[in-house]
Design an enzyme around this catalytic site. Sequence first.
Site, PDB file in Angstrom:
ATOM      1  N   GLY A 255       0.112  39.812  42.088  1.00 55.44           N
ATOM      2  CA  GLY A 255      -0.710  40.033  43.260  1.00 55.44           C
ATOM      3  C   GLY A 255      -1.486  41.316  42.922  1.00 55.44           C
ATOM      4  O   GLY A 255      -1.335  42.156  42.226  1.00 55.44           O
TER       5      GLY A 255
ATOM      6  N   GLN B  56      -6.279  48.695  45.607  1.00 55.24           N
ATOM      7  CA  GLN B  56      -5.728  49.227  44.235  1.00 55.24           C
ATOM      8  C   GLN B  56      -6.442  49.768  42.935  1.00 55.24           C
ATOM      9  O   GLN B  56      -5.871  50.175  42.262  1.00 55.24           O
ATOM     10  CB  GLN B  56      -4.544  48.305  43.755  1.00 55.24           C
TER      11      GLN B  56
ATOM     12  N   CYS C 228       5.549  47.313  43.346  1.00 55.90           N
ATOM     13  CA  CYS C 228       4.322  47.386  43.794  1.00 55.90           C
ATOM     14  C   CYS C 228       3.622  48.132  42.607  1.00 55.90           C
ATOM     15  O   CYS C 228       3.908  49.378  41.878  1.00 55.90           O
ATOM     16  CB  CYS C 228       3.944  48.130  44.998  1.00 55.90           C
ATOM     17  N   LEU C 229       2.350  47.425  41.935  1.00 52.87           N
ATOM     18  CA  LEU C 229       1.873  48.389  40.773  1.00 52.87           C
ATOM     19  C   LEU C 229       1.285  49.658  41.142  1.00 52.87           C
ATOM     20  O   LEU C 229       1.254  50.491  40.063  1.00 52.87           O
ATOM     21  CB  LEU C 229       0.532  47.458  40.295  1.00 52.87           C
TER      22      LEU C 229
ATOM     23  N   HIS D  57       2.127  41.356  51.506  1.00 51.63           N
ATOM     24  CA  HIS D  57       2.029  42.246  50.681  1.00 51.63           C
ATOM     25  C   HIS D  57       0.792  42.773  50.182  1.00 51.63           C
ATOM     26  O   HIS D  57       0.321  44.062  50.492  1.00 51.63           O
ATOM     27  CB  HIS D  57       2.798  42.351  49.403  1.00 51.63           C
ATOM     28  N   GLU D  58      -0.277  41.862  49.789  1.00 52.62           N
ATOM     29  CA  GLU D  58      -1.724  42.284  49.514  1.00 52.62           C
ATOM     30  C   GLU D  58      -2.455  42.493  50.782  1.00 52.62           C
ATOM     31  O   GLU D  58      -3.277  43.401  50.532  1.00 52.62           O
ATOM     32  CB  GLU D  58      -2.204  40.993  48.827  1.00 52.62           C
TER      33      GLU D  58
ATOM     34  N   HIS E  16      -2.081  45.824  51.782  1.00 49.37           N
ATOM     35  CA  HIS E  16      -2.759  46.886  51.050  1.00 49.37           C
ATOM     36  C   HIS E  16      -4.349  47.006  51.717  1.00 49.37           C
ATOM     37  O   HIS E  16      -4.930  48.185  51.714  1.00 49.37           O
ATOM     38  CB  HIS E  16      -3.073  46.200  49.509  1.00 49.37           C
TER      39      HIS E  16
HETATM   40  O1  K1U Z   1       0.367  44.562  45.022  1.00 51.12           O
HETATM   41  C1  K1U Z   1       1.062  44.885  43.864  1.00 51.12           C
HETATM   42  O2  K1U Z   1       1.145  45.951  43.752  1.00 51.12           O
HETATM   43  C2  K1U Z   1       1.356  43.657  42.750  1.00 51.12           C
HETATM   44  C3  K1U Z   1       2.914  43.560  43.180  1.00 51.12           C
HETATM   45  C4  K1U Z   1       2.976  42.214  43.999  1.00 51.12           C
HETATM   46  C5  K1U Z   1       4.203  41.932  44.789  1.00 51.12           C
HETATM   47  C6  K1U Z   1       5.439  41.730  43.892  1.00 51.12           C
HETATM   48  C7  K1U Z   1       6.822  41.509  44.519  1.00 51.12           C
HETATM   49  C8  K1U Z   1       6.658  41.243  45.870  1.00 51.12           C
HETATM   50  C9  K1U Z   1       5.533  41.433  46.450  1.00 51.12           C
HETATM   51  C10 K1U Z   1       4.452  41.722  46.093  1.00 51.12           C
HETATM   52  C11 K1U Z   1       3.397  43.025  41.839  1.00 51.12           C
HETATM   53  O3  K1U Z   1       3.048  42.094  41.100  1.00 51.12           O
HETATM   54  S1  K1U Z   1       4.746  44.029  41.132  1.00 51.12           S
HETATM   55  C12 K1U Z   1       5.294  43.422  39.641  1.00 51.12           C
HETATM   56  C13 K1U Z   1       6.158  41.960  39.904  1.00 51.12           C
HETATM   57  O4  K1U Z   1       6.448  41.982  40.837  1.00 51.12           O
HETATM   58  C14 K1U Z   1       6.124  41.153  38.742  1.00 51.12           C
HETATM   59  C15 K1U Z   1       5.491  41.413  37.505  1.00 51.12           C
HETATM   60  C16 K1U Z   1       5.704  40.371  36.540  1.00 51.12           C
HETATM   61  C17 K1U Z   1       6.449  39.212  36.690  1.00 51.12           C
HETATM   62  C18 K1U Z   1       6.948  38.967  37.694  1.00 51.12           C
HETATM   63  C19 K1U Z   1       6.926  39.914  38.902  1.00 51.12           C
HETATM   64 ZN    ZN Z   2       1.301  46.556  46.093  1.00 54.73          ZN
END
Ligand code: K1U
Ligand code: ZN
Length: 183
Positions: free
Chosen positions: A46, A51, A94-95, A136-137, A140
């Site tokens: 996401g 972001q 979260c990135l 989650h998004e 943000h």
């Molecule tokens: O919003 C963001 O920062 C993105 C975030 C989204 C998210 C992940 C987990 C739970 C709720 C929301 C991410 O994508 S973090 C990276 C991640 O979870 C992931 C990356 C590669 C493969 C699988 C998962």
């Molecule tokens: Zn996030």
Amino acid sequence: MALLPILTAPDPRLKRKALPVERVDAAVVRLMNDMVETMYAAPGIGLAAPQVGVLKRVIVVDPAREGEAPRPMRLANPEILWASEETKPYEEGCLSVPEQYDTVVRPAQVKVAYLDETGTAREIEADGLLAVVLQHEIDHLNGTLFVDHLSALKRGMLLRRAKKATRSGGPRRAAGEETGVVA
Ligand code: K1U
Ligand code: ZN
């Protein structure tokens, strides 16, 4: 398409409320496409426009699991119309809070209204991982990070560790940086 730099906490732009999109025009579609490319490159499941430093109510998500065909969704002005009373815990990342994960408890199902990339009004009922990522998004877009759902003690610890991870380059180091040899 273009890869966009991802802001990390404590950047103050992550704490601001994003503004609604008036119309899904070519600039918004381009932003959505750039965000999808950036999400895949990160990699993530996401991404929200704040972001990448854009204070517009735009998010992209792709909850497809490894091995499944990609199914990116592009959403403008997403709004939670209904959330279940039933809640579920999920270990979130979260990135913008690099390398930190913790359990957040959220409604298990949500109904979300949004405009798609053609400007068509749509609604989606989501559960499982899609419900988690949508919430989650959308958080943000309101200046809320997943750590804001945790205790002050945990939040402080995760944000301190995220800052350290950002300083040390995290997993998105430039080529050659680990070895000190940059071609
Ligand atoms: O919003 C963001 O920062 C993105 C975030 C989204 C998210 C992940 C987990 C739970 C709720 C929301 C991410 O994508 S973090 C990276 C991640 O979870 C992931 C990356 C590669 C493969 C699988 C998962
Ligand atoms: Zn996030």
